[in-house]
Scaffold this motif. Structure first.
Motif, mmCIF file in Angstrom:
data_model
loop_
_atom_site.group_PDB
_atom_site.id
_atom_site.type_symbol
_atom_site.label_atom_id
_atom_site.label_comp_id
_atom_site.label_asym_id
_atom_site.label_seq_id
_atom_site.Cartn_x
_atom_site.Cartn_y
_atom_site.Cartn_z
ATOM 1 N N LYS A 269 3.198 37.694 20.679
ATOM 2 C CA LYS A 269 3.311 36.299 20.249
ATOM 3 C C LYS A 269 4.641 36.121 19.524
ATOM 4 O O LYS A 269 5.237 37.078 19.049
ATOM 5 C CB LYS A 269 2.156 35.953 19.316
ATOM 6 N N ARG B 64 -0.385 41.565 16.435
ATOM 7 C CA ARG B 64 0.754 41.503 17.357
ATOM 8 C C ARG B 64 0.455 42.471 18.474
ATOM 9 O O ARG B 64 0.250 43.650 18.263
ATOM 10 C CB ARG B 64 2.056 41.905 16.664
ATOM 11 N N ARG C 103 2.681 38.943 12.087
ATOM 12 C CA ARG C 103 2.348 39.816 13.207
ATOM 13 C C ARG C 103 2.341 41.280 12.759
ATOM 14 O O ARG C 103 3.106 41.673 11.879
ATOM 15 C CB ARG C 103 3.357 39.657 14.348
#
Length: 134
Positions: free
Chosen positions: A47, A13, A77
């Motif tokens: 994301k 992440r 993540r």
């Protein structure tokens, strides 16, 4: 039940900081900021991530009223559960010194109750369970 899909490993992440002093940063560097000696921020936006949760109980831990929450990450993540608790639920995980305050210097109260993987050589499914130590 909490289960990680061993066919879809966690992905990094990458978060973009809100307030960051970029003086002296090289434009060619991927790294654009740093908080403390180990926490880095990169140019890429984060994301999408999804976590579902259930309140399991309410209790007092080291004199602090807390809620015990079962978190089920649907994506993998980095820091996903910590970020979602701190930002979406407005309730940082006890002991989180990155997204919370950790004023009492407690250990991070984040625990994988169940971990499911495939054996790296035989491919056989494996499952491990452990009660939280807190």
């Amino acid at each position: 039940d909490m289960e990680r899909d061993p066919n879809n490993p966690p992905f990094m992440r990458l978060a973009e900081p809100k307030d960051l002093d970029l003086d002296g940063a090289d434009d060619d560097e991927v790294l654009i900021g740093k908080i403390g000696p180990t926490h880095k921020f990169y140019k890429q936006a984060p994301k999408e991530s999804l976590t579902s949760w259930t309140i399991v109980g309410r209790e007092v831990y080291h004199g602090i009223p807390v809620s015990r929450i079962e978190l089920r990450p649907h994506t993998g993540r980095t820091h996903q559960l910590r970020v979602h608790c701190a930002q979406a639920l407005q309730a940082p995980i006890v002991g989180d010194d990155i997204y919370g305050t950790n004023e009492q210097d407690l250990s991070l109260c984040l625990h994988a109750r169940q971990l499911c993987i495939y054996h790296p050589i035989s491919g056989a499914p494996m499952s491990f369970e452990a009660d939280p130590p807190f």
